[in-house]
Design a protein around this motif. Structure first.
Motif, PDB file in Angstrom:
ATOM      1  N   GLY A 123       0.783  -1.216   0.000  1.00  0.00           N
ATOM      2  CA  GLY A 123       0.000   0.000   0.000  1.00  0.00           C
ATOM      3  C   GLY A 123       0.823   1.277   0.000  1.00  0.00           C
ATOM      4  O   GLY A 123       0.285   2.371   0.172  1.00  0.00           O
ATOM      5  N   ASP A 124       2.136   1.205  -0.174  1.00  0.00           N
ATOM      6  CA  ASP A 124       2.985   2.390  -0.193  1.00  0.00           C
ATOM      7  C   ASP A 124       2.989   2.961  -1.602  1.00  0.00           C
ATOM      8  O   ASP A 124       3.789   2.574  -2.446  1.00  0.00           O
ATOM      9  CB  ASP A 124       4.401   2.024   0.256  1.00  0.00           C
ATOM     10  N   LEU A 125       2.086   3.910  -1.844  1.00  0.00           N
ATOM     11  CA  LEU A 125       1.936   4.445  -3.184  1.00  0.00           C
ATOM     12  C   LEU A 125       3.173   5.204  -3.640  1.00  0.00           C
ATOM     13  O   LEU A 125       3.476   5.266  -4.832  1.00  0.00           O
ATOM     14  CB  LEU A 125       0.704   5.359  -3.236  1.00  0.00           C
ATOM     15  N   TYR A 134       0.469   9.470 -10.461  1.00  0.00           N
ATOM     16  CA  TYR A 134      -0.487   9.853  -9.431  1.00  0.00           C
ATOM     17  C   TYR A 134      -0.146  11.209  -8.829  1.00  0.00           C
ATOM     18  O   TYR A 134      -1.025  11.950  -8.380  1.00  0.00           O
ATOM     19  CB  TYR A 134      -0.565   8.781  -8.350  1.00  0.00           C
ATOM     20  N   GLY A 135       1.143  11.553  -8.818  1.00  0.00           N
ATOM     21  CA  GLY A 135       1.544  12.867  -8.329  1.00  0.00           C
ATOM     22  C   GLY A 135       0.983  13.981  -9.182  1.00  0.00           C
ATOM     23  O   GLY A 135       0.570  15.034  -8.660  1.00  0.00           O
ATOM     24  N   VAL A 136       0.979  13.793 -10.505  1.00  0.00           N
ATOM     25  CA  VAL A 136       0.380  14.774 -11.404  1.00  0.00           C
ATOM     26  C   VAL A 136      -1.102  14.927 -11.077  1.00  0.00           C
ATOM     27  O   VAL A 136      -1.633  16.045 -11.001  1.00  0.00           O
ATOM     28  CB  VAL A 136       0.578  14.351 -12.872  1.00  0.00           C
ATOM     29  N   MET A 137      -1.780  13.806 -10.886  1.00  0.00           N
ATOM     30  CA  MET A 137      -3.198  13.860 -10.548  1.00  0.00           C
ATOM     31  C   MET A 137      -3.429  14.588  -9.230  1.00  0.00           C
ATOM     32  O   MET A 137      -4.299  15.463  -9.115  1.00  0.00           O
ATOM     33  CB  MET A 137      -3.771  12.437 -10.459  1.00  0.00           C
ATOM     34  N   ALA A 139      -1.668  16.773  -7.666  1.00  0.00           N
ATOM     35  CA  ALA A 139      -1.392  18.201  -7.708  1.00  0.00           C
ATOM     36  C   ALA A 139      -2.575  18.996  -8.229  1.00  0.00           C
ATOM     37  O   ALA A 139      -2.784  20.152  -7.841  1.00  0.00           O
ATOM     38  CB  ALA A 139      -0.162  18.459  -8.579  1.00  0.00           C
ATOM     39  N   ARG A 140      -3.364  18.373  -9.071  1.00  0.00           N
ATOM     40  CA  ARG A 140      -4.497  19.085  -9.683  1.00  0.00           C
ATOM     41  C   ARG A 140      -5.826  18.756  -9.029  1.00  0.00           C
ATOM     42  O   ARG A 140      -6.684  19.621  -8.884  1.00  0.00           O
ATOM     43  CB  ARG A 140      -4.558  18.749 -11.180  1.00  0.00           C
ATOM     44  N   HIS A 141      -5.974  17.504  -8.594  1.00  0.00           N
ATOM     45  CA  HIS A 141      -7.277  17.050  -8.117  1.00  0.00           C
ATOM     46  C   HIS A 141      -7.270  16.577  -6.662  1.00  0.00           C
ATOM     47  O   HIS A 141      -8.334  16.248  -6.124  1.00  0.00           O
ATOM     48  CB  HIS A 141      -7.787  15.899  -8.991  1.00  0.00           C
ATOM     49  N   GLY A 142      -6.102  16.491  -6.054  1.00  0.00           N
ATOM     50  CA  GLY A 142      -6.027  15.872  -4.742  1.00  0.00           C
ATOM     51  C   GLY A 142      -6.051  14.362  -4.859  1.00  0.00           C
ATOM     52  O   GLY A 142      -6.051  13.803  -5.964  1.00  0.00           O
ATOM     53  N   PHE A 143      -6.044  13.696  -3.717  1.00  0.00           N
ATOM     54  CA  PHE A 143      -6.066  12.233  -3.710  1.00  0.00           C
ATOM     55  C   PHE A 143      -7.131  11.779  -2.730  1.00  0.00           C
ATOM     56  O   PHE A 143      -7.119  12.158  -1.558  1.00  0.00           O
ATOM     57  CB  PHE A 143      -4.689  11.681  -3.307  1.00  0.00           C
ATOM     58  N   GLU A 144      -8.078  10.989  -3.220  1.00  0.00           N
ATOM     59  CA  GLU A 144      -9.229  10.589  -2.428  1.00  0.00           C
ATOM     60  C   GLU A 144      -9.158   9.115  -2.049  1.00  0.00           C
ATOM     61  O   GLU A 144      -8.299   8.376  -2.538  1.00  0.00           O
ATOM     62  CB  GLU A 144     -10.519  10.888  -3.201  1.00  0.00           C
ATOM     63  N   ALA A 145     -10.077   8.701  -1.225  1.00  0.00           N
ATOM     64  CA  ALA A 145     -10.107   7.315  -0.749  1.00  0.00           C
ATOM     65  C   ALA A 145     -10.943   6.445  -1.670  1.00  0.00           C
ATOM     66  O   ALA A 145     -11.852   5.732  -1.243  1.00  0.00           O
ATOM     67  CB  ALA A 145     -10.652   7.262   0.672  1.00  0.00           C
ATOM     68  N   THR A 146     -10.649   6.504  -2.956  1.00  0.00           N
ATOM     69  CA  THR A 146     -11.280   5.631  -3.942  1.00  0.00           C
ATOM     70  C   THR A 146     -10.166   4.892  -4.680  1.00  0.00           C
ATOM     71  O   THR A 146      -9.003   5.274  -4.585  1.00  0.00           O
ATOM     72  CB  THR A 146     -12.122   6.442  -4.945  1.00  0.00           C
ATOM     73  N   PRO A 147     -10.486   3.805  -5.388  1.00  0.00           N
ATOM     74  CA  PRO A 147      -9.435   3.058  -6.080  1.00  0.00           C
ATOM     75  C   PRO A 147      -8.579   3.971  -6.962  1.00  0.00           C
ATOM     76  O   PRO A 147      -9.122   4.746  -7.770  1.00  0.00           O
ATOM     77  CB  PRO A 147     -10.222   2.044  -6.912  1.00  0.00           C
ATOM     78  N   PRO A 148      -7.262   3.909  -6.825  1.00  0.00           N
ATOM     79  CA  PRO A 148      -6.398   4.868  -7.541  1.00  0.00           C
ATOM     80  C   PRO A 148      -6.575   4.870  -9.052  1.00  0.00           C
ATOM     81  O   PRO A 148      -6.563   5.928  -9.678  1.00  0.00           O
ATOM     82  CB  PRO A 148      -4.987   4.430  -7.145  1.00  0.00           C
ATOM     83  N   THR A 149      -6.713   3.681  -9.657  1.00  0.00           N
ATOM     84  CA  THR A 149      -6.838   3.662 -11.114  1.00  0.00           C
ATOM     85  C   THR A 149      -8.161   4.291 -11.552  1.00  0.00           C
ATOM     86  O   THR A 149      -8.198   5.059 -12.522  1.00  0.00           O
ATOM     87  CB  THR A 149      -6.725   2.222 -11.668  1.00  0.00           C
ATOM     88  N   ALA A 150      -9.245   3.996 -10.852  1.00  0.00           N
ATOM     89  CA  ALA A 150     -10.524   4.625 -11.179  1.00  0.00           C
ATOM     90  C   ALA A 150     -10.446   6.132 -10.954  1.00  0.00           C
ATOM     91  O   ALA A 150     -11.043   6.927 -11.689  1.00  0.00           O
ATOM     92  CB  ALA A 150     -11.633   4.018 -10.334  1.00  0.00           C
ATOM     93  N   GLN A 151      -9.688   6.517  -9.941  1.00  0.00           N
ATOM     94  CA  GLN A 151      -9.553   7.931  -9.604  1.00  0.00           C
ATOM     95  C   GLN A 151      -8.847   8.713 -10.703  1.00  0.00           C
ATOM     96  O   GLN A 151      -9.308   9.778 -11.135  1.00  0.00           O
ATOM     97  CB  GLN A 151      -8.779   8.045  -8.280  1.00  0.00           C
ATOM     98  N   ILE A 152      -7.734   8.184 -11.210  1.00  0.00           N
ATOM     99  CA  ILE A 152      -6.978   8.934 -12.208  1.00  0.00           C
ATOM    100  C   ILE A 152      -7.732   8.996 -13.539  1.00  0.00           C
ATOM    101  O   ILE A 152      -7.739  10.027 -14.220  1.00  0.00           O
ATOM    102  CB  ILE A 152      -5.552   8.355 -12.366  1.00  0.00           C
TER     103      ILE A 152
END
Length: 395
Positions: A123-125, A134-137, A139-152
């Motif tokens: 789990g160490d992203l 994911y860092g690019v994402m 920076a623009r959208h934040g990071f939420e508690a949803t599946p990372p691939t679905a999130q990006i």
């Protein structure tokens, strides 16, 4: 030198943990079908690139040993979701480079239930190979508690909507189309049809993507026998042969990250570059293509790929799917198999399953899924992190 696919085979794609089999069982099934389709024996195979992402390092050998113990070289291939097409590319290069006359490309995956993680153990992203993406994402959208691939990919969809006016209904139209196509595919994980409204009403995974617009985790395998022109003549396989007219892989460049956009970071630029090379090498264009299997891991990626392949201008993909141009009766039939969304997505097998579908289409053997008068097919397989492989097949 030219290369040809003369045999294909795959298992049904299944929800993980619902069938009593191991990865070598599914590999044996798909590999045997491909060899039988070609009408050759395993001892004629000279090399075997094997794609998988979640199995142990020499799982390729364990799987291939079920087909025979001939001592041939076996290569374990892992290129994220583009693994299957990467194995096919290795097979093609072995043949076109004059090293071999007959190569078996094999891909499989035995997965666990639930959404894919961020690509790193524990789990160490931050340690993930896709941490930069994911860092690019973030920076623009934040990071939420949803599946990372679905999130990006969900954030890429939001950007497309904001930039071009793409609607949630247009995104849902991709899911509805591909679920409808899979109803005629006995190898598909899902065979249920849904309306656009039903797709929209499904559980949200990461806005605006609902469950019916997201590919599932899956178990399954697929295989292709790739041979030289000399092998085709020697064994009388012209009636089974489908030419690999061109193939190209592109990986991320500075363009993927420079804009800070999830549209770029999920791979549209490398898909566009791989397609450009294929058109240039083959002398064919998207206007010559009849049937397409593309990487719809999420509905938005199908729209992004329409644009990358040159099927429409930037921002016009929502209107394209809404118009019916990408289904039966339209300009192209896209994902007649049901695509990743409905056929399933066992990572190591996906790219080879796309080719299995296209070979059937170009031979006129796709039954109820048959695209009319299909002569040229295009496969697009992409992996975040990243790699995009585009393959042009011609009968």
């Amino acid at each position: 030198m030219k290369s040809y696919v003369v045999g294909v085979g795959m298992t049904r794609f299944e929800k993980p943990e619902t069938r009593d089999w191991r990865y070598w069982d599914m590999a044996k099934e798909a590999g045997t079908k491909a060899l039988e389709d070609a009408g050759i024996a395993y001892d004629q195979v000279e090399q075997v690139p094997v794609g998988h992402c979640f199995q142990p390092s020499t799982a390729g050998q364990r799987a291939v040993y079920e087909l025979g113990l001939t001592g041939v070289p076996v290569y374990n291939v892992n290129n994220n979701c583009a693994t299957g097409a990467t194995a096919l590319m290795m097979a093609r290069q072995f043949v076109e480079g004059g090293l071999n006359d007959c190569v078996l490309a094999l891909g499989f995956e035995q997965m666990t239930r639930g959404a894919l993680g961020g690509g790193s153990g524990g789990g160490d992203l931050s340690a993930s190979p896709v941490a930069r993406h994911y860092g690019v994402m973030a920076a623009r959208h934040g990071f939420e508690a949803t599946p990372p691939t679905a999130q990006i990919f969900g954030n890429a969809a939001r950007e497309h909507m904001e930039r071009y006016g793409t609607t949630e209904a247009q995104l849902a139209a991709v899911g509805a189309k591909n679920h409808r196509h899979s109803a005629a595919n006995p190898y598909a994980q899902f065979q249920d049809e849904y309306t656009v409204d039903e797709v929209l009403a499904a559980r949200t995974v990461h806005r605006p993507l609902t469950k019916l617009q997201c590919s599932p985790t899956s178990d399954g395998a697929a295989a292709a026998v790739v041979v030289s022109e000399r092998f085709v003549r020697r064994h009388g396989l012209a009636g089974r042969a489908v030419e690999i007219a061109a193939q190209a892989m592109a990986t991320d460049t500075g363009e993927s990250f420079a804009s800070g956009s999830c549209i770029d970071v999920v791979g549209q630029p490398m898909s566009r570059e791989a397609a450009r090379r294929v058109y240039e090498d083959s002398g064919l264009g998207i206007e010559d293509v009849d049937v397409i299997e593309l990487h719809d891991c999420f509905s938005v990626n199908e729209l992004l790929t329409y644009e990358a392949l040159g099927m429409c201008a930037a921002g016009e993909s929502g209107k394209l799917v809404e118009s019916g141009a990408t289904t039966y009766g339209g300009r192209w039939v896209v994902n007649p198999s049901g695509g990743l969304i409905s056929k399933g997505h066992p990572l190591g097998a996906t790219g080879l399953a796309q080719v299995t579908e296209l070979v059937g289409q170009l031979r006129g053997e796709a039954g109820a899924r048959q695209a009319p008068d299909a002569r040229v097919g295009l496969a697009h397989n992409i992996g975040l992190g990243g790699a995009a492989v585009v393959t042009l097949l011609r009968r």
